[in-house]
Write a protein that holds these residues in place. Structure first.
Motif, mmCIF file in Angstrom:
data_model
loop_
_atom_site.group_PDB
_atom_site.id
_atom_site.type_symbol
_atom_site.label_atom_id
_atom_site.label_comp_id
_atom_site.label_asym_id
_atom_site.label_seq_id
_atom_site.Cartn_x
_atom_site.Cartn_y
_atom_site.Cartn_z
ATOM 1 N N UNK A 100 2.339 -36.728 15.409
ATOM 2 C CA UNK A 100 1.848 -36.747 14.025
ATOM 3 C C UNK A 100 0.617 -35.857 13.855
ATOM 4 N N UNK A 101 -0.294 -35.881 14.838
ATOM 5 C CA UNK A 101 -1.473 -34.996 14.779
ATOM 6 C C UNK A 101 -1.036 -33.533 14.800
ATOM 7 N N UNK A 102 -0.071 -33.226 15.666
ATOM 8 C CA UNK A 102 0.367 -31.843 15.819
ATOM 9 C C UNK A 102 1.069 -31.337 14.550
ATOM 10 N N UNK A 103 1.876 -32.223 13.957
ATOM 11 C CA UNK A 103 2.571 -31.858 12.708
ATOM 12 C C UNK A 103 1.561 -31.438 11.637
ATOM 13 N N UNK A 104 0.508 -32.232 11.494
ATOM 14 C CA UNK A 104 -0.491 -31.947 10.454
ATOM 15 C C UNK A 104 -1.256 -30.679 10.804
ATOM 16 N N UNK A 105 -1.738 -30.588 12.059
ATOM 17 C CA UNK A 105 -2.591 -29.463 12.442
ATOM 18 C C UNK A 105 -1.847 -28.122 12.451
ATOM 19 N N UNK A 106 -0.658 -28.106 13.041
ATOM 20 C CA UNK A 106 0.020 -26.812 13.252
ATOM 21 C C UNK A 106 1.016 -26.451 12.157
ATOM 22 N N UNK A 107 1.486 -27.438 11.396
ATOM 23 C CA UNK A 107 2.546 -27.140 10.423
ATOM 24 C C UNK A 107 2.090 -27.372 8.984
ATOM 25 N N UNK A 108 1.633 -28.571 8.689
ATOM 26 C CA UNK A 108 1.387 -28.876 7.279
ATOM 27 C C UNK A 108 0.054 -28.318 6.762
ATOM 28 N N UNK A 109 -1.013 -28.439 7.522
ATOM 29 C CA UNK A 109 -2.302 -27.892 7.038
ATOM 30 C C UNK A 109 -2.204 -26.386 6.783
ATOM 31 N N UNK A 110 -1.669 -25.593 7.715
ATOM 32 C CA UNK A 110 -1.603 -24.142 7.458
ATOM 33 C C UNK A 110 -0.682 -23.774 6.287
#
Ligand SMILES: NC(=O)c1ccc[n+]([C@@H]2O[C@H](COP(=O)([O-])OP(=O)(O)OC[C@H]3O[C@@H](n4cnc5c(N)ncnc54)[C@H](OP(=O)(O)O)[C@@H]3O)[C@@H](O)[C@H]2O)c1
Length: 238
Positions: A220-230
């Motif tokens: 979940x952290x990785x999804x937000x950091x690498x996919x959704x935030x950018x």
């Protein structure tokens, strides 16, 4: 040497059910030949393989947090694709020059790519809702390069730690990308009517990878950091 060799089928894995020889040619013969030639040449093969060779069972129940480990024997051969991948993984264990990376439901920050798991499920008419281990490529591909530099071999569950469900992914999509986005769910029995081969759902244990790379983020952290935030298109909540 790095290899993403494999047929997964187009438009989807059901293709493999009616093209068994072609599936064997690439997923078994091709992959083994590559491993063999690399061994003859003294090369390590980083093989991007699949974790879709397991399904939840009584010892690894959905939501239990008990994932399949690297040494576990594949228990999902419900699709011909998975069957070939499980067989070749078993044979590749005999090659000491191969690093097998069990990828699952690959996700990248490129949301325009129709092969991206997020893009795929956001376009389905109806979607099942099951927690699964998944691979955030933006985080994990650089890690695979580092694995090659460290001369790592053997099997690795190559996913981010933890699970995320289809609905959780789509909720993030609605939060970050399209606030008007809606979707419909259906259950496994209804899904079975629109597909040919059963699909694998599972959690993989990532202790081995996390021990080698302690900085590895949870799914979940990785999804937000690498996919959704950018990719954020919606305004940040006040
Ligand atoms: N996509 C997924 O959901 C998923 C999930 C878990 C694991 N994986 C695994 O990850 C790997 C890459 O999958 P992908 O989704 O990136 O598949 P892909 O887009 O279809 O790419 C597969 C690659 O294999 C090559 N290839 C296929 N048959 C070949 C043959 N007979 N000889 C030489 N090259 C051949 C293709 O070359 P051409 O482009 O020239 O055809 C292509 O570069 C596969 O091993 C797959 O099993 C995929």
């Amino acid at each position: 040497m790095y290899s993403t060799l494999g047929v997964t089928g187009r438009p989807n894995v059901d293709w493999c059910e009616s093209h068994k020889v072609e599936t064997i040619r690439t997923n078994v013969v091709g992959t083994l030949t590559l491993a063999d030639v690399c061994r003859e040449k003294g090369l390590i093969l980083i093989n991007y393989a699949t974790g879709c060779i397991f399904e939840y069972d009584s010892d690894h129940q959905l939501g239990s947090g008990l994932g399949f480990k690297e040494e576990d024997t594949p228990n999902f051969t419900g699709s011909f694709y998975s069957k070939t991948k499980a067989m070749v993984e078993e044979l590749l264990k005999n090659y000491d020059n191969v690093c097998t990376l069990r990828v699952r439901m690959p996700i990248s920050s490129d949301l325009s790519n129709p092969r991206n798991f997020i893009t795929k499920i956001s376009r389905y008419e109806k979607v099942v809702n099951i927690p699964n281990s998944m691979t955030i490529l933006d985080e994990l591909l650089p890690i695979s390069i580092e694995m090659a530099k460290r001369n790592l071999t053997g099997i690795y569950n190559f996913t981010n730690p933890g699970c995320v469900s289809h609905n959780e992914v789509l909720e993030l999509y609605r939060e970050y990308i399209d606030s008007t986005f809606t979707w419909k769910n259906f259950n496994l029995e209804e899904q079975a009517k629109v597909i040919i081969a059963p699909r694998s759902n599972n959690e993989l244990d990532t202790t081995k990878l996390k021990t080698e790379f302690p900085e590895l983020l949870s799914i979940k952290e990785s999804l937000v950091k690498f996919v959704f935030e950018p990719n954020r298109k919606t305004p940040v909540a006040a």
